[in-house]
Write a protein that holds these residues in place. Sequence first.
Motif, mmCIF file in Angstrom:
data_model
loop_
_atom_site.group_PDB
_atom_site.id
_atom_site.type_symbol
_atom_site.label_atom_id
_atom_site.label_comp_id
_atom_site.label_asym_id
_atom_site.label_seq_id
_atom_site.Cartn_x
_atom_site.Cartn_y
_atom_site.Cartn_z
ATOM 1 N N HIS A 5 0.869 -1.176 0.000
ATOM 2 C CA HIS A 5 0.000 0.000 0.000
ATOM 3 C C HIS A 5 0.907 1.227 0.000
ATOM 4 C CE1 HIS A 5 -3.467 2.532 0.888
ATOM 5 N NE2 HIS A 5 -2.675 3.167 1.734
ATOM 6 N N MET A 6 0.706 2.123 -0.979
ATOM 7 C CA MET A 6 1.528 3.331 -1.079
ATOM 8 C C MET A 6 0.628 4.554 -1.208
ATOM 9 S SD MET A 6 4.452 2.179 -3.778
ATOM 10 C CE MET A 6 3.310 1.445 -4.947
ATOM 11 N N ASN A 18 -3.801 6.964 -3.248
ATOM 12 C CA ASN A 18 -3.290 5.673 -2.793
ATOM 13 C C ASN A 18 -3.211 4.694 -3.953
ATOM 14 O OD1 ASN A 18 -3.211 6.398 -0.019
ATOM 15 N ND2 ASN A 18 -5.408 6.085 0.089
ATOM 16 N N ILE A 19 -2.295 3.758 -3.830
ATOM 17 C CA ILE A 19 -2.189 2.663 -4.777
ATOM 18 C C ILE A 19 -1.936 1.389 -3.976
ATOM 19 C CG2 ILE A 19 0.279 3.006 -5.189
ATOM 20 C CD1 ILE A 19 -0.210 2.151 -8.076
ATOM 21 N N ASN A 56 -16.145 4.720 -4.245
ATOM 22 C CA ASN A 56 -15.310 3.679 -3.645
ATOM 23 C C ASN A 56 -13.857 4.105 -3.731
ATOM 24 O OD1 ASN A 56 -17.225 1.669 -2.888
ATOM 25 N ND2 ASN A 56 -17.475 1.146 -5.043
ATOM 26 N N ASP A 57 -12.978 3.200 -3.356
ATOM 27 C CA ASP A 57 -11.550 3.430 -3.539
ATOM 28 C C ASP A 57 -10.908 2.110 -3.952
ATOM 29 O OD1 ASP A 57 -11.412 1.917 -1.241
ATOM 30 O OD2 ASP A 57 -10.667 3.520 0.024
ATOM 31 N N GLY A 58 -9.602 2.132 -4.202
ATOM 32 C CA GLY A 58 -8.911 0.925 -4.650
ATOM 33 C C GLY A 58 -8.976 -0.217 -3.656
ATOM 34 N N ALA A 84 -10.548 8.682 -5.866
ATOM 35 C CA ALA A 84 -11.668 9.372 -5.210
ATOM 36 C C ALA A 84 -12.884 9.341 -6.134
ATOM 37 C CB ALA A 84 -11.280 10.785 -4.802
ATOM 38 N N ASN A 85 -13.558 10.442 -6.304
ATOM 39 C CA ASN A 85 -14.762 10.466 -7.137
ATOM 40 C C ASN A 85 -14.523 11.139 -8.486
ATOM 41 O OD1 ASN A 85 -16.357 9.107 -5.327
ATOM 42 N ND2 ASN A 85 -16.878 10.967 -4.208
ATOM 43 N N VAL A 86 -13.297 11.056 -8.981
ATOM 44 C CA VAL A 86 -12.962 11.639 -10.286
ATOM 45 C C VAL A 86 -13.333 10.648 -11.375
ATOM 46 C CG1 VAL A 86 -11.062 12.441 -11.729
ATOM 47 C CG2 VAL A 86 -11.077 12.978 -9.306
ATOM 48 N N CYS A 87 -13.981 11.129 -12.410
ATOM 49 C CA CYS A 87 -14.311 10.283 -13.550
ATOM 50 C C CYS A 87 -13.024 10.000 -14.321
ATOM 51 C CB CYS A 87 -15.323 10.994 -14.438
ATOM 52 S SG CYS A 87 -15.759 10.036 -15.899
ATOM 53 N N TYR A 88 -12.788 8.762 -14.683
ATOM 54 C CA TYR A 88 -11.556 8.397 -15.377
ATOM 55 C C TYR A 88 -11.429 9.113 -16.714
ATOM 56 C CZ TYR A 88 -11.385 4.721 -11.902
ATOM 57 O OH TYR A 88 -11.350 4.040 -10.722
ATOM 58 N N MET A 89 -12.517 9.291 -17.409
ATOM 59 C CA MET A 89 -12.478 9.934 -18.725
ATOM 60 C C MET A 89 -12.230 11.434 -18.619
ATOM 61 S SD MET A 89 -12.926 7.455 -20.817
ATOM 62 C CE MET A 89 -13.395 8.228 -22.336
ATOM 63 N N ASN A 90 -12.626 12.055 -17.507
ATOM 64 C CA ASN A 90 -12.518 13.501 -17.374
ATOM 65 C C ASN A 90 -11.364 13.946 -16.497
ATOM 66 O OD1 ASN A 90 -14.775 13.821 -18.976
ATOM 67 N ND2 ASN A 90 -16.163 13.726 -17.238
#
Length: 97
Positions: A5-6, A18-19, A56-58, A84-90
């Motif tokens: 976890h990083m 986080n990843i 959700n989160d990872g 977080a709640n960021v759209c991947y496309m945007n």
Amino acid sequence: MARIHMNFMSYSLGYPTNIDLILPTLAVGDCDPKKNPSHKIDAKYPILYLLHGHANDGGCWLNYTSVSRYAEEHRIAVCMVSTANVCYMNAPAYGEN
């Protein structure tokens, strides 16, 4: 298996994120030169990137699925990024404001 976890500063997202990584471990038979190993030590693992859903989160992949067990059984590395709640496309590209 190793679970890593990083937390790091994502310049693409513009904030820290986080990843989570899952790396399969070598089996006892993989180190025996007389046997045909299931994974060569110097070979690369295939990798699966899992993206979470909205709100959700990872970590939801680790908490609510059997991804750790599947990664170990099938000898694949898994990468789960929290955005977080960021759209991947945007999501803004690197350097954009």
